[in-house]
Design a protein around this motif. Structure first.
Motif, PDB file in Angstrom:
ATOM      1  N   SER A  96       0.844  -1.192   0.000  1.00 49.63           N
ATOM      2  CA  SER A  96       0.000   0.000   0.000  1.00 49.63           C
ATOM      3  C   SER A  96       0.874   1.233   0.000  1.00 49.63           C
ATOM      4  CB  SER A  96      -0.919   0.000   1.233  1.00 49.63           C
ATOM      5  OG  SER A  96      -1.798   1.111   1.176  1.00 49.63           O
ATOM      6  N   SER A  97       0.732   2.019  -1.043  1.00 52.21           N
ATOM      7  CA  SER A  97       1.470   3.274  -1.146  1.00 52.21           C
ATOM      8  C   SER A  97       0.563   4.289  -1.812  1.00 52.21           C
ATOM      9  CB  SER A  97       2.743   3.078  -1.961  1.00 52.21           C
ATOM     10  OG  SER A  97       2.423   2.654  -3.267  1.00 52.21           O
ATOM     11  N   GLY A  98       0.903   5.532  -1.670  1.00 50.35           N
ATOM     12  CA  GLY A  98       0.078   6.564  -2.278  1.00 50.35           C
ATOM     13  C   GLY A  98       0.192   6.550  -3.776  1.00 50.35           C
ATOM     14  N   SER A  99      -0.773   7.176  -4.419  1.00 48.18           N
ATOM     15  CA  SER A  99      -0.707   7.224  -5.889  1.00 48.18           C
ATOM     16  C   SER A  99      -0.948   8.650  -6.352  1.00 48.18           C
ATOM     17  CB  SER A  99      -1.761   6.310  -6.508  1.00 48.18           C
ATOM     18  OG  SER A  99      -3.041   6.727  -6.101  1.00 48.18           O
TER      19      SER A  99
ATOM     20  N   ALA B 132     -10.563  10.260  -6.821  1.00 52.97           N
ATOM     21  CA  ALA B 132     -10.287   9.861  -5.437  1.00 52.97           C
ATOM     22  C   ALA B 132     -11.030   8.584  -5.052  1.00 52.97           C
ATOM     23  CB  ALA B 132     -10.669  10.988  -4.479  1.00 52.97           C
ATOM     24  N   SER B 133     -12.190   8.371  -5.625  1.00 53.64           N
ATOM     25  CA  SER B 133     -13.000   7.224  -5.198  1.00 53.64           C
ATOM     26  C   SER B 133     -13.074   6.111  -6.237  1.00 53.64           C
ATOM     27  CB  SER B 133     -14.423   7.686  -4.859  1.00 53.64           C
ATOM     28  OG  SER B 133     -15.012   8.341  -5.973  1.00 53.64           O
ATOM     29  N   ALA B 134     -12.954   6.443  -7.519  1.00 58.90           N
ATOM     30  CA  ALA B 134     -13.173   5.428  -8.559  1.00 58.90           C
ATOM     31  C   ALA B 134     -12.155   4.291  -8.481  1.00 58.90           C
ATOM     32  CB  ALA B 134     -13.134   6.079  -9.940  1.00 58.90           C
ATOM     33  N   LYS B 135     -10.925   4.633  -8.177  1.00 59.45           N
ATOM     34  CA  LYS B 135      -9.898   3.587  -8.084  1.00 59.45           C
ATOM     35  C   LYS B 135     -10.226   2.611  -6.952  1.00 59.45           C
ATOM     36  CE  LYS B 135      -6.074   4.799  -6.303  1.00 59.45           C
ATOM     37  NZ  LYS B 135      -4.753   5.340  -5.963  1.00 59.45           N
ATOM     38  N   ALA B 136     -10.658   3.161  -5.815  1.00 56.38           N
ATOM     39  CA  ALA B 136     -10.986   2.304  -4.675  1.00 56.38           C
ATOM     40  C   ALA B 136     -12.220   1.458  -4.960  1.00 56.38           C
ATOM     41  CB  ALA B 136     -11.197   3.161  -3.436  1.00 56.38           C
ATOM     42  N   VAL B 137     -13.209   2.071  -5.600  1.00 50.94           N
ATOM     43  CA  VAL B 137     -14.409   1.305  -5.978  1.00 50.94           C
ATOM     44  C   VAL B 137     -14.017   0.151  -6.893  1.00 50.94           C
ATOM     45  CG1 VAL B 137     -16.571   1.391  -7.276  1.00 50.94           C
ATOM     46  CG2 VAL B 137     -15.988   3.253  -5.732  1.00 50.94           C
ATOM     47  N   THR B 138     -13.136   0.427  -7.830  1.00 55.36           N
ATOM     48  CA  THR B 138     -12.704  -0.607  -8.773  1.00 55.36           C
ATOM     49  C   THR B 138     -12.015  -1.750  -8.050  1.00 55.36           C
ATOM     50  OG1 THR B 138     -12.400   1.139 -10.433  1.00 55.36           O
ATOM     51  CG2 THR B 138     -11.422  -1.010 -10.907  1.00 55.36           C
ATOM     52  N   GLY B 159      -2.861   0.841  -7.850  1.00 53.76           N
ATOM     53  CA  GLY B 159      -2.186   2.083  -7.494  1.00 53.76           C
ATOM     54  C   GLY B 159      -1.970   2.243  -5.995  1.00 53.76           C
ATOM     55  N   GLY B 160      -1.797   1.140  -5.307  1.00 51.89           N
ATOM     56  CA  GLY B 160      -1.526   1.217  -3.870  1.00 51.89           C
ATOM     57  C   GLY B 160      -2.736   1.072  -2.988  1.00 51.89           C
ATOM     58  N   ASP B 161      -3.928   1.019  -3.562  1.00 48.98           N
ATOM     59  CA  ASP B 161      -5.148   0.766  -2.795  1.00 48.98           C
ATOM     60  C   ASP B 161      -5.448  -0.725  -2.865  1.00 48.98           C
ATOM     61  OD1 ASP B 161      -5.317   3.410  -2.289  1.00 48.98           O
ATOM     62  OD2 ASP B 161      -7.204   3.750  -3.350  1.00 48.98           O
ATOM     63  N   ILE B 162      -5.599  -1.361  -1.711  1.00 51.89           N
ATOM     64  CA  ILE B 162      -5.735  -2.816  -1.649  1.00 51.89           C
ATOM     65  C   ILE B 162      -7.136  -3.214  -1.188  1.00 51.89           C
ATOM     66  CG2 ILE B 162      -4.956  -4.886  -0.427  1.00 51.89           C
ATOM     67  CD1 ILE B 162      -2.185  -3.632  -0.246  1.00 51.89           C
ATOM     68  N   ALA B 163      -7.734  -4.127  -1.937  1.00 52.94           N
ATOM     69  CA  ALA B 163      -8.995  -4.757  -1.529  1.00 52.94           C
ATOM     70  C   ALA B 163      -8.763  -6.258  -1.521  1.00 52.94           C
ATOM     71  CB  ALA B 163     -10.120  -4.394  -2.488  1.00 52.94           C
ATOM     72  N   THR B 164      -9.445  -6.960  -0.642  1.00 58.70           N
ATOM     73  CA  THR B 164      -9.303  -8.409  -0.597  1.00 58.70           C
ATOM     74  C   THR B 164     -10.677  -9.067  -0.586  1.00 58.70           C
ATOM     75  OG1 THR B 164      -9.305  -8.571   1.833  1.00 58.70           O
ATOM     76  CG2 THR B 164      -7.177  -8.184   0.765  1.00 58.70           C
ATOM     77  N   THR B 198      -3.720   4.093   0.944  1.00 60.38           N
ATOM     78  CA  THR B 198      -2.767   5.127   1.334  1.00 60.38           C
ATOM     79  C   THR B 198      -2.940   6.334   0.421  1.00 60.38           C
ATOM     80  OG1 THR B 198      -1.133   3.537   2.155  1.00 60.38           O
ATOM     81  CG2 THR B 198      -0.317   5.720   1.557  1.00 60.38           C
ATOM     82  N   SER B 199      -3.050   7.509   1.036  1.00 61.53           N
ATOM     83  CA  SER B 199      -3.064   8.756   0.264  1.00 61.53           C
ATOM     84  C   SER B 199      -1.771   9.501   0.548  1.00 61.53           C
ATOM     85  CB  SER B 199      -4.270   9.615   0.658  1.00 61.53           C
ATOM     86  OG  SER B 199      -5.471   8.971   0.306  1.00 61.53           O
ATOM     87  N   SER B 200      -1.264  10.163  -0.473  1.00 60.23           N
ATOM     88  CA  SER B 200       0.068  10.755  -0.358  1.00 60.23           C
ATOM     89  C   SER B 200       0.101  12.156  -0.955  1.00 60.23           C
ATOM     90  CB  SER B 200       1.066   9.865  -1.104  1.00 60.23           C
ATOM     91  OG  SER B 200       2.314  10.501  -1.249  1.00 60.23           O
ATOM     92  N   THR B 201       0.916  12.998  -0.328  1.00 62.27           N
ATOM     93  CA  THR B 201       1.183  14.315  -0.920  1.00 62.27           C
ATOM     94  C   THR B 201       2.535  14.320  -1.627  1.00 62.27           C
ATOM     95  OG1 THR B 201       2.137  15.073   1.177  1.00 62.27           O
ATOM     96  CG2 THR B 201      -0.193  15.550   0.803  1.00 62.27           C
ATOM     97  N   GLN B 202       3.173  13.136  -1.677  1.00 61.09           N
ATOM     98  CA  GLN B 202       4.511  13.046  -2.261  1.00 61.09           C
ATOM     99  C   GLN B 202       4.481  12.592  -3.717  1.00 61.09           C
ATOM    100  OE1 GLN B 202       6.996  14.224  -0.281  1.00 61.09           O
ATOM    101  NE2 GLN B 202       5.175  14.628   0.978  1.00 61.09           N
ATOM    102  N   LYS B 203       3.326  12.172  -4.156  1.00 64.27           N
ATOM    103  CA  LYS B 203       3.207  11.714  -5.540  1.00 64.27           C
ATOM    104  C   LYS B 203       2.200  12.600  -6.265  1.00 64.27           C
ATOM    105  CE  LYS B 203       4.503   6.995  -4.439  1.00 64.27           C
ATOM    106  NZ  LYS B 203       4.019   5.607  -4.258  1.00 64.27           N
ATOM    107  N   ARG B 204       2.166  12.433  -7.575  1.00 63.42           N
ATOM    108  CA  ARG B 204       1.319  13.315  -8.393  1.00 63.42           C
ATOM    109  C   ARG B 204       1.606  14.768  -8.046  1.00 63.42           C
ATOM    110  NH1 ARG B 204      -2.926  10.237 -10.947  1.00 63.42           N
ATOM    111  NH2 ARG B 204      -2.939   8.155 -10.066  1.00 63.42           N
ATOM    112  N   ARG B 205       2.859  15.108  -8.176  1.00 64.49           N
ATOM    113  CA  ARG B 205       3.290  16.474  -7.896  1.00 64.49           C
ATOM    114  C   ARG B 205       3.802  17.104  -9.187  1.00 64.49           C
ATOM    115  NH1 ARG B 205       4.704  17.410  -2.354  1.00 64.49           N
ATOM    116  NH2 ARG B 205       6.279  18.897  -2.986  1.00 64.49           N
TER     117      ARG B 205
END
Lengths: 99, 293
Positions: A96-99, B132-138, B159-164, B198-205
């Motif tokens: 899990s990492s940010g995207s 913000a939500s579509a990736k997680a829904v997918t 993209g770092g969002d995990i569902a099981t 995980t949400s990040s401010t370090q990517k998509r910059r």
């Protein structure tokens, strides 16, 4: 969702099965009273209408000078399942990492 | 990425993953002129596909859960910052700031969107961004489909969002939580059926007028939030819920600690200096776990 307007005081009452109840006081004496149904709602069916009363296709009538997402703290979910436990080693199966 | 417990089902799982991702992208991509969302003229109300209606509905649920901290109507703000195409292209270009008046908005955009069954109405001055939500829904959809259709357990990471989904052989999935390689890492076991985002401010910059900006905006102003947190990770019973809380925590800044605690959410927040704060039942980090992987 039932939306009603009472002059300058507006209330949005979201009805659903279970959830948390909170009260947000906003400007101009208006208040949003909501029942946050969290995961109880299924957006894939039924109706989702977030519009404030009188807003028609979305135009705002200017009674609000600003909005906030501050709110009263909801009750903690004390019955939450244990979702995470410490690693026992072995191969990593996901990251899990940010995207 | 999809991990399945039955190797013979891997190809079928990959096929489900690709087809679902393609369908979601075709429904709601901001960057494809042929997407349903891009072609939509919804100011007067338009009928939309069941998939787009579901995606919009989920995005509005997220806005309600977070009391508007995550707002799906910030598409115009992202475009104004130059984020109107794939992030790889955005990052490689020079962006000049326009004249901007920083004003607190009078009303939350998401409260002005109407979805009545399959009829979507979006005011002309707003543009939906469901990123913000579509990736997680997918991720939730794919994990559920693999489990149901193929009869095996699955871990799906988009993209770092995990569902099981389903029951893994050992009752949990071994996962690594780490944003950038230089960030503190932690290995954990994620329970069957649980999700992690995980949400990040370090990517998509990218850089606008010489200033670095990132893609998570404060809905009150339509501008990038102060990056109090490098990243926030949340575990929940759905990837949508986990993503909603992690993104909202980035927006809420320091107050996210109290907010997540009040929700009883299992979360891990990494601040600018790489210090870690956990809430709920997130396992406390031991010294050996803080080593960078």
């Amino acid at each position: 969702m039932d939306i009603r307007s009472q002059g300058k005081r507006r209330a949005i009452v979201v009805t659903a099965a279970v959830g948390l109840v909170g009260l947000v006081t906003t400007v101009a004496g208006s208040a949003l009273l909501w029942n946050d149904t969290a995961e109880a709602q299924s957006a894939s069916s039924g109706t989702v209408n977030n519009q404030r009363s009188g807003s028609g296709s979305g135009s705002d009538e200017g009674e609000h000078s600003s909005f906030s997402f501050d709110e009263d703290a909801p009750s903690p979910n004390t019955n939450a399942p244990q979702l995470l436990t410490p690693s026992q080693g072995g191969a990593v199966q996901g990251r899990s990492s940010g995207s | 990425m999809s991990v399945v417990t039955d190797p013979s089902q891997l190809d079928a799982a990959v096929d489900i993953t690709r087809k679902t991702m393609n369908a979601v992208e075709l429904a709601c991509s901001r960057f494809r002129a042929d997407s349903e969302l891009a072609r939509l003229r919804a100011s007067e109300g338009s009928r939309v596909s069941p998939l787009l209606a579901m995606l919009v509905g989920k995005a509005l649920e997220v806005a309600r859960w977070t009391n508007g901290s995550v707002d799906p109507t910030l598409g115009n703000d992202l475009a104004a910052l130059g984020y109107d195409r794939d992030i790889a292209l955005v990052s490689s270009e020079t962006h000049v700031a326009g004249t901007t008046v920083l004003a607190r908005r009078p009303v939350a955009g998401w409260t002005r969107v109407s979805l009545l069954d399959d009829v979507l109405t979006v005011p002309r001055d707003l543009r939906l961004d469901l990123g913000a939500s579509a990736k997680a829904v997918t991720a939730d959809l794919v994990a559920g489909m693999i489990t149901k259709q193929l009869g095996c357990a699955a871990l799906v990471s988009l993209g770092g969002d995990i569902a099981t989904g389903g029951q893994s052989p050992s009752g949990a999935w071994e996962v690594l939580v780490q944003d950038l390689p230089e960030d503190p890492a932690q290995r954990l076991r994620l329970a069957d059926g649980a999700a992690l985002a995980t949400s990040s401010t370090q990517k998509r910059r990218w850089v606008v007028a010489g200033q670095p900006v990132h893609h998570i905006l404060d809905p009150r102003f339509g501008t990038p939030v102060d990056p109090v947190w490098r990243s926030v990770s949340v575990a929940a019973t759905s990837c949508l819920r986990a993503n909603a809380l992690s993104t909202a925590s980035i927006v809420r800044g320091f107050s996210a600690i109290e907010w997540l605690s009040s929700l009883g959410a299992d979360a891990r927040l990494v601040d600018r200096a790489g210090r870690v704060v956990v809430t709920g039942n997130w396992p406390v980090v031991t010294e050996s776990e803080t080593a960078h992987e």
